[in-house]
Design an enzyme around this catalytic site. Structure first.
Site, PDB file in Angstrom:
ATOM      1  CB  CYS A  90      45.790  71.086  51.869  1.00  0.00           C
ATOM      2  SG  CYS A  90      45.121  70.725  50.252  1.00  0.00           S
TER       3      CYS A  90
HETATM    4  C1  UDX Z   1      49.350  68.703  51.179  1.00  0.00           C
HETATM    5  C2  UDX Z   1      49.393  67.203  51.514  1.00  0.00           C
HETATM    6  O1  UDX Z   1      50.738  66.754  51.502  1.00  0.00           O
HETATM    7  C3  UDX Z   1      48.541  66.417  50.543  1.00  0.00           C
HETATM    8  O2  UDX Z   1      48.516  65.055  50.885  1.00  0.00           O
HETATM    9  C4  UDX Z   1      47.121  67.011  50.625  1.00  0.00           C
HETATM   10  O3  UDX Z   1      46.182  66.308  49.937  1.00  0.00           O
HETATM   11  C5  UDX Z   1      47.139  68.482  50.245  1.00  0.00           C
HETATM   12  O4  UDX Z   1      48.020  69.154  51.146  1.00  0.00           O
HETATM   13  P1  UDX Z   1      50.556  70.359  49.496  1.00  0.00           P
HETATM   14  O5  UDX Z   1      49.825  71.447  50.221  1.00  0.00           O
HETATM   15  O6  UDX Z   1      50.555  70.354  48.012  1.00  0.00           O
HETATM   16  O7  UDX Z   1      49.994  68.925  49.940  1.00  0.00           O
HETATM   17  O8  UDX Z   1      52.083  70.445  49.930  1.00  0.00           O
HETATM   18  P2  UDX Z   1      53.097  69.696  50.911  1.00  0.00           P
HETATM   19  O9  UDX Z   1      54.211  69.193  50.091  1.00  0.00           O
HETATM   20  O10 UDX Z   1      52.430  68.737  51.792  1.00  0.00           O
HETATM   21  O11 UDX Z   1      53.647  70.938  51.768  1.00  0.00           O
HETATM   22  C6  UDX Z   1      52.780  71.785  52.519  1.00  0.00           C
HETATM   23  C7  UDX Z   1      53.560  72.850  53.242  1.00  0.00           C
HETATM   24  O12 UDX Z   1      54.323  72.292  54.306  1.00  0.00           O
HETATM   25  C8  UDX Z   1      54.569  73.613  52.365  1.00  0.00           C
HETATM   26  O13 UDX Z   1      54.507  74.996  52.691  1.00  0.00           O
HETATM   27  C9  UDX Z   1      55.911  73.035  52.757  1.00  0.00           C
HETATM   28  O14 UDX Z   1      56.968  73.953  52.608  1.00  0.00           O
HETATM   29  C10 UDX Z   1      55.676  72.725  54.233  1.00  0.00           C
HETATM   30  N1  UDX Z   1      56.522  71.653  54.766  1.00  0.00           N
HETATM   31  C11 UDX Z   1      56.384  70.377  54.288  1.00  0.00           C
HETATM   32  C12 UDX Z   1      57.431  71.922  55.778  1.00  0.00           C
HETATM   33  O15 UDX Z   1      57.556  73.067  56.229  1.00  0.00           O
HETATM   34  N2  UDX Z   1      58.174  70.878  56.287  1.00  0.00           N
HETATM   35  C13 UDX Z   1      58.053  69.619  55.845  1.00  0.00           C
HETATM   36  O16 UDX Z   1      58.758  68.754  56.371  1.00  0.00           O
HETATM   37  C14 UDX Z   1      57.139  69.351  54.799  1.00  0.00           C
END
Ligand code: UDX
Length: 421
Positions: free
Chosen positions: A264
């Protein structure tokens, strides 16, 4: 209510199972019969904790077919959940959305009763009331909103916690312009006790993009500040703990490290950039969000080279391949640029992930894969890429560890470096 779900990928499988759990009857539609066979036997076509159980529990309310016509004729509301992959310029490819709209429109032509078509796939603002509505009208030869209604109901699901996100959402966004479609969605979500925002369809579509773009911005911001903190000898996590205590700011999504991946954030930010560029307002902040995210994994490599300047022939252990823990999904995983750079530098890579090895092997068939995390520890250096819980139980004593995700246990390594701490 009788619901058809077009597309049994991540969004479709989760959405359909949850609607069945809420007491609706759900027909899943896909062109891939193998996915439908799995669903019919209560198994999920994608990995998501709890989804098999949910499908299994609700089998009596679930059916699956490759026949779109049959599914639409038998239901009152259809959720479009097909994929919206990226074009090379970052904009989204609408071919599956168009094909789904065409298929729905052709059936609506023969349908006597009212039908609501809901866009669940992530599409840029203006898509549903634009190309989807046009395709439906042309295919069905019906006047807009007379015999069918349109709505947008974006999902905010995180992989790994999708079921909790559906059943305990922060909010539900209902984009609907005709009262019947609005009522259909309000009825579907009547048991939910959370803010429900009813708005125009293009607004609902925009809310989804802006939410993801803002969360991605928070992460890149935390990483940019984190790079400075690292140079100053400060722990960026501590800095953001203090920053997040401000209620106006909120502590979520400030974990600095090697950046965001997944299906996403990278795609949605690029699509929003492409839309803004096409509108003649090229965005500066969002372009920087992407630039910071692309550079961030390379910081891990720079830190490694500080300790092992020549990586040729060195055995480098990679812990974690999925884009985040609790998933086998490697889409846009930071492990991809990192392993590519290691191979380019001549390193001998051994990698481990609890779930994602099979997927990663299809991209990198020639690196070594360990059968346990402990095996990876027997390397010249260890790179922590994904914060899987089981990596906390490893003994890093005497190891050279470069940490991209802040695993406090790893700090006992003889040499320990964090990207932003
Ligand atoms: C995301 C959104 O959170 C969700 O609402 C949307 O509909 C789809 O995309 P997702 O891709 O499943 O969900 O994962 P998420 O937990 O949001 O993490 C995305 C990425 O960001 C991961 O690679 C994670 O490691 C990274 N991340 C997340 C960080 O590097 N730091 C953070 O503080 C949070």
């Amino acid at each position: 209510m009788k619901i058809s779900i077009l597309g049994t990928g991540y969004v479709g499988a989760v959405t359909g199972a949850c609607f069945a759990e809420l007491g609706n009857s759900v027909v899943f539609v896909d062109i891939d019969p193998a996915k439908l066979d799995l669903i019919r036997t209560g198994r999920s076509p994608i990995f998501e904790p709890g989804l098999d159980e949910l499908l299994g529990k609700n089998l009596k309310r679930i059916s699956a077919t490759t026949d779109t016509g049959e599914a639409i004729r038998e239901t009152d509301v259809t959720f479009i959940c097909v994929g919206t992959p990226s074009n090379p310029d970052g904009s989204i490819d609408l071919q599956y959305i168009e094909a789904a709209s065409q298929a729905i429109g052709e059936v609506l032509q023969q349908k006597e009763s009212w039908h609501t078509v809901v866009m669940k796939s992530t599409v840029v603002s203006g898509t549903t009331t634009g190309i989807v509505q046009r395709t439906l009208e042309e295919a069905s030869e019906k006047v807009a909103f007379r015999d069918f209604g349109l709505a947008s109901n974006p999902e905010f699901l995180r992989e790994g916690s999708a079921l909790a996100d559906v059943f305990s959402p922060d909010r539900i966004v209902i984009g609907a312009e005709d009262p019947r479609s609005r009522e259909v969605l309000e009825r579907l979500y009547s048991s939910f006790d959370c803010p429900k925002l009813v708005c125009a369809i293009p607004v609902a579509e925009m809310i989804k993009y802006v939410s993801n773009a803002f969360l991605a911005t928070k992460i890149s911001f935390a990483n940019e500040i984190g790079n400075l903190c690292k140079l100053m000898g400060l722990d960026t996590a501590e800095v953001f703990e203090g920053v997040g205590l401000d209620a106006r700011i909120n502590p979520a999504f400030f974990r600095s490290g090697i950046g965001f991946g997944g299906s996403c954030f990278p795609k949605d930010v690029r699509a929003l950039i492409a839309q803004a560029e096409a509108a003649g307002v090229p965005p500066k902040i969002l372009s920087s969000v992407v630039a910071v995210n692309e550079e961030q994994p390379m910081r891990l490599l720079d830190l490694l080279k500080k300790h092992i300047p020549d990586l040729r022939g060195k055995r480098i252990g990679v812990l974690g391949l999925s884009f985040k823990p609790d998933t086998d999904d490697i889409r846009e995983s930071r492990a991809i640029p990192i392993v590519s750079a290691l191979l380019e530098a001549g390193a001998d890579v051994i990698a481990y992930d609890p779930l994602a090895i099979a997927n990663f092997r299809s991209l990198f068939p020639d690196i070594s894969y360990a059968s346990s995390a402990a095996e990876v520890l027997q390397s010249d250096a260890i790179l922590l890429i994904t914060e899987w819980k089981e990596f906390e139980a490893l003994d890093y004593t005497g190891k050279l560890v470069i940490d991209g995700r802040r695993l406090p246990k790893a700090a006992i390594g003889s040499i320990y470096e964090g990207v932003c701490w």
